[in-house]
Write a protein that holds these residues in place. Structure first.
Motif, PDB file in Angstrom:
ATOM      1  N   VAL A  11      13.913   1.314  -6.715  1.00 59.20           N
ATOM      2  CA  VAL A  11      13.045   1.428  -5.538  1.00 59.20           C
ATOM      3  C   VAL A  11      13.132   0.150  -4.714  1.00 59.20           C
ATOM      4  O   VAL A  11      13.160   0.188  -3.473  1.00 59.20           O
ATOM      5  CB  VAL A  11      11.583   1.717  -5.954  1.00 59.20           C
ATOM      6  CG1 VAL A  11      10.688   1.816  -4.725  1.00 59.20           C
ATOM      7  CG2 VAL A  11      11.493   3.006  -6.770  1.00 59.20           C
ATOM      8  N   THR A  15      14.520  -0.257  -0.740  1.00 61.92           N
ATOM      9  CA  THR A  15      13.626  -0.721   0.323  1.00 61.92           C
ATOM     10  C   THR A  15      13.924  -2.151   0.766  1.00 61.92           C
ATOM     11  O   THR A  15      13.344  -2.621   1.754  1.00 61.92           O
ATOM     12  CB  THR A  15      12.161  -0.660  -0.166  1.00 61.92           C
ATOM     13  OG1 THR A  15      12.036  -1.426  -1.375  1.00 61.92           O
ATOM     14  CG2 THR A  15      11.737   0.781  -0.414  1.00 61.92           C
ATOM     15  N   GLU A  33       0.094  -1.647   5.442  1.00 60.98           N
ATOM     16  CA  GLU A  33       0.082  -0.186   5.321  1.00 60.98           C
ATOM     17  C   GLU A  33       1.486   0.378   5.522  1.00 60.98           C
ATOM     18  O   GLU A  33       1.902   1.305   4.821  1.00 60.98           O
ATOM     19  CB  GLU A  33      -0.885   0.398   6.356  1.00 60.98           C
ATOM     20  CG  GLU A  33      -1.141   1.895   6.197  1.00 60.98           C
ATOM     21  CD  GLU A  33      -2.007   2.201   4.987  1.00 60.98           C
ATOM     22  OE1 GLU A  33      -1.901   3.327   4.477  1.00 60.98           O
ATOM     23  OE2 GLU A  33      -2.768   1.317   4.556  1.00 60.98           O
ATOM     24  N   GLU A  34       2.229  -0.203   6.461  1.00 62.08           N
ATOM     25  CA  GLU A  34       3.587   0.271   6.740  1.00 62.08           C
ATOM     26  C   GLU A  34       4.491   0.076   5.524  1.00 62.08           C
ATOM     27  O   GLU A  34       5.262   0.965   5.160  1.00 62.08           O
ATOM     28  CB  GLU A  34       4.145  -0.478   7.962  1.00 62.08           C
ATOM     29  CG  GLU A  34       5.531  -0.007   8.423  1.00 62.08           C
ATOM     30  CD  GLU A  34       6.668  -0.684   7.667  1.00 62.08           C
ATOM     31  OE1 GLU A  34       7.737  -0.062   7.498  1.00 62.08           O
ATOM     32  OE2 GLU A  34       6.467  -1.844   7.227  1.00 62.08           O
ATOM     33  N   THR A  35       4.401  -1.087   4.880  1.00 59.81           N
ATOM     34  CA  THR A  35       5.208  -1.352   3.680  1.00 59.81           C
ATOM     35  C   THR A  35       4.812  -0.421   2.544  1.00 59.81           C
ATOM     36  O   THR A  35       5.672   0.106   1.828  1.00 59.81           O
ATOM     37  CB  THR A  35       5.031  -2.817   3.238  1.00 59.81           C
ATOM     38  OG1 THR A  35       5.473  -3.675   4.286  1.00 59.81           O
ATOM     39  CG2 THR A  35       5.832  -3.103   1.981  1.00 59.81           C
ATOM     40  N   GLU A  37       3.564   2.595   2.738  1.00 61.49           N
ATOM     41  CA  GLU A  37       4.067   3.946   2.998  1.00 61.49           C
ATOM     42  C   GLU A  37       5.579   4.021   2.793  1.00 61.49           C
ATOM     43  O   GLU A  37       6.100   5.001   2.254  1.00 61.49           O
ATOM     44  CB  GLU A  37       3.696   4.363   4.420  1.00 61.49           C
ATOM     45  CG  GLU A  37       2.200   4.573   4.622  1.00 61.49           C
ATOM     46  CD  GLU A  37       1.864   4.956   6.050  1.00 61.49           C
ATOM     47  OE1 GLU A  37       2.811   5.074   6.866  1.00 61.49           O
ATOM     48  OE2 GLU A  37       0.661   5.142   6.343  1.00 61.49           O
ATOM     49  N   ARG A  38       6.304   2.958   3.207  1.00 62.46           N
ATOM     50  CA  ARG A  38       7.760   2.954   3.046  1.00 62.46           C
ATOM     51  C   ARG A  38       8.149   2.945   1.566  1.00 62.46           C
ATOM     52  O   ARG A  38       9.050   3.667   1.142  1.00 62.46           O
ATOM     53  CB  ARG A  38       8.335   1.722   3.753  1.00 62.46           C
ATOM     54  CG  ARG A  38       9.856   1.597   3.681  1.00 62.46           C
ATOM     55  CD  ARG A  38      10.368   0.677   4.780  1.00 62.46           C
ATOM     56  NE  ARG A  38       9.789  -0.653   4.709  1.00 62.46           N
ATOM     57  CZ  ARG A  38      10.377  -1.678   4.069  1.00 62.46           C
ATOM     58  NH1 ARG A  38      11.535  -1.489   3.436  1.00 62.46           N
ATOM     59  NH2 ARG A  38       9.818  -2.872   4.061  1.00 62.46           N
ATOM     60  N   ARG A  40       6.295   3.966  -1.028  1.00 63.84           N
ATOM     61  CA  ARG A  40       5.902   5.216  -1.686  1.00 63.84           C
ATOM     62  C   ARG A  40       6.834   6.359  -1.291  1.00 63.84           C
ATOM     63  O   ARG A  40       7.124   7.234  -2.112  1.00 63.84           O
ATOM     64  CB  ARG A  40       4.451   5.544  -1.349  1.00 63.84           C
ATOM     65  CG  ARG A  40       3.483   4.574  -2.017  1.00 63.84           C
ATOM     66  CD  ARG A  40       2.032   4.900  -1.740  1.00 63.84           C
ATOM     67  NE  ARG A  40       1.148   4.025  -2.508  1.00 63.84           N
ATOM     68  CZ  ARG A  40      -0.166   4.028  -2.431  1.00 63.84           C
ATOM     69  NH1 ARG A  40      -0.779   4.879  -1.606  1.00 63.84           N
ATOM     70  NH2 ARG A  40      -0.896   3.199  -3.165  1.00 63.84           N
ATOM     71  N   ALA A  41       7.318   6.350  -0.061  1.00 65.06           N
ATOM     72  CA  ALA A  41       8.280   7.372   0.363  1.00 65.06           C
ATOM     73  C   ALA A  41       9.586   7.229  -0.424  1.00 65.06           C
ATOM     74  O   ALA A  41      10.174   8.223  -0.870  1.00 65.06           O
ATOM     75  CB  ALA A  41       8.532   7.270   1.858  1.00 65.06           C
ATOM     76  N   ALA A  42      10.059   5.983  -0.587  1.00 64.47           N
ATOM     77  CA  ALA A  42      11.291   5.749  -1.350  1.00 64.47           C
ATOM     78  C   ALA A  42      11.106   6.132  -2.807  1.00 64.47           C
ATOM     79  O   ALA A  42      11.995   6.724  -3.429  1.00 64.47           O
ATOM     80  CB  ALA A  42      11.700   4.282  -1.231  1.00 64.47           C
ATOM     81  N   ALA A  44       9.069   8.383  -3.986  1.00 58.51           N
ATOM     82  CA  ALA A  44       9.031   9.841  -4.090  1.00 58.51           C
ATOM     83  C   ALA A  44      10.435  10.426  -3.983  1.00 58.51           C
ATOM     84  O   ALA A  44      10.798  11.360  -4.713  1.00 58.51           O
ATOM     85  CB  ALA A  44       8.122  10.412  -3.001  1.00 58.51           C
ATOM     86  N   GLU A  45      11.257   9.871  -3.086  1.00 59.69           N
ATOM     87  CA  GLU A  45      12.627  10.371  -2.907  1.00 59.69           C
ATOM     88  C   GLU A  45      13.468  10.131  -4.167  1.00 59.69           C
ATOM     89  O   GLU A  45      14.272  10.979  -4.558  1.00 59.69           O
ATOM     90  CB  GLU A  45      13.266   9.688  -1.705  1.00 59.69           C
ATOM     91  CG  GLU A  45      14.670  10.210  -1.380  1.00 59.69           C
ATOM     92  CD  GLU A  45      15.248   9.554  -0.144  1.00 59.69           C
ATOM     93  OE1 GLU A  45      16.446   9.753   0.108  1.00 59.69           O
ATOM     94  OE2 GLU A  45      14.492   8.853   0.568  1.00 59.69           O
TER      95      GLU A  45
END
Length: 329
Positions: A11, A15, A33-35, A37-38, A40-42, A44-45
């Motif tokens: 991960v 990122t 918040e932006e970091t 979300e980035r 957590r998206a990675a 999840a992927e």
């Protein structure tokens, strides 16, 4: 072949962050918040899931919160357990739910077992809030009490039982009721529950003739207790310290050929969603279960995360009038 578990380093590579930064982001700590979300998206992927054992070893925490219920035969406590479990999950914690089935001895054994299983904290709706073992338990882990106060807890969401009992008895008295039966789940071994103490004091103040009897939360047991009560010198109203017990009064009245509220008025104490579906709808005392859930989850989360300030939330009741209480003819 099963897919290999993605690692926190993968991960981090995806990122461009350090493993430590990724760990903070996944826990919602010290990052934007932006970091968050980035990351957590990675995660999840890539299919990343934190290894619970490794996380517990690293942090000294299990992510588990014990939830000790007085009796899950009480439908209101079932709703409370569902709400708290979901609220904890939103905080990335999990509820380990145990049912004391109304038994103070089992409550003590289960509370000690949860502590020994290294839960991070304990939420309890106590059967015996005055028991001596609570003070020792509260020294070893954060405890949040719901309903009645326990000495030494990290926080508590207490019910204003004096106000709740007064609302109920004054409502019955205003409609002409003077002989009132009170059905409570409290056993003889725990006679000092605040609601039971208040109901006797308020009845004396209002000049009411009350008889107090014990009834379990389960429908069969509550029906049997109500049947015995109604078959004797029948009161004009029955005030129940749980809507689940009131459902037993409805069932017993039907068996005995009595109509609610024409022959006997019935009142509950926690406004379970089922209570509005009865015919007639059950008049009861609403404690705002959503507010209780949010407060309990907030208090235990703060205590587990190191908050040292003891917090106390007093839950105020409101009267929910429906059709189960009639004026005495």
């Amino acid at each position: 072949m099963p897919r290999k578990r993605a690692t926190i380093r993968e991960v981090a590579q995806a990122t461009g962050l350090s493993p430590a930064a990724v760990s903070y982001a996944l826990r919602g700590l010290q990052v934007s918040e932006e970091t968050m979300e980035r990351v957590r998206a990675a995660a999840a992927e890539l299919g990343y899931e934190a290894d619970p054992i490794a996380r517990a070893l690293a942090s000294g925490r299990t992510g588990m919160i014990g939830l000790l219920c007085g009796s899950l035969e009480d439908l209101w406590q079932q709703s409370l357990a569902v709400g708290i479990s979901r609220g904890l999950r939103e905080k990335d914690r999990y509820a380990l739910i145990l049912d004391a089935v109304g038994d103070p001895a089992r409550e003590r054994a289960f509370a000690q077992r949860l502590r020994d299983q290294r839960v991070d904290g304990l939420i309890v709706q106590p059967i015996d809030p005055a028991a001596a073992f609570w003070s020792e338990l509260c020294e070893s882990l954060p405890v949040v009490a719901i309903g009645d106060s326990i000495a030494g807890t990290a926080g508590e969401v207490v019910f204003d039982n004096r106000r709740g009992v007064t609302l109920a008895l004054e409502h019955l008295r205003a409609l002409g009721h003077r002989r009132i039966a009170v059905l409570t789940p409290t056993r003889a071994s725990t006679p000092d529950r605040p609601a039971d103490v208040h109901v006797t004091a308020e009845a004396d103040r209002l000049g009411l003739d009350i008889v107090v009897a014990t009834a379990p939360h389960g429908l069969a047991g509550a029906t049997a207790a109500a049947r015995e009560l109604l078959a004797g010198q029948r009161p004009s109203a029955v005030f129940c310290f749980a809507d689940s017990i009131a459902y037993g009064v409805y069932a017993a009245a039907q068996e005995l050929g009595l109509a609610v509220p024409e022959d006997v008025s019935v009142m509950g104490y926690d406004d379970h969603p089922m209570s509005g579906l009865l015919t007639p709808g059950l008049t009861t005392v609403d404690w705002d279960i959503d507010g209780i859930v949010k407060a309990a989850v907030r208090l235990i989360s703060a205590a587990v995360d190191g908050g040292s300030r003891r917090r106390r939330v007093v839950q105020a009741p409101t009267l929910r009038e429906r059709g189960s209480v009639a004026r005495v003819r």
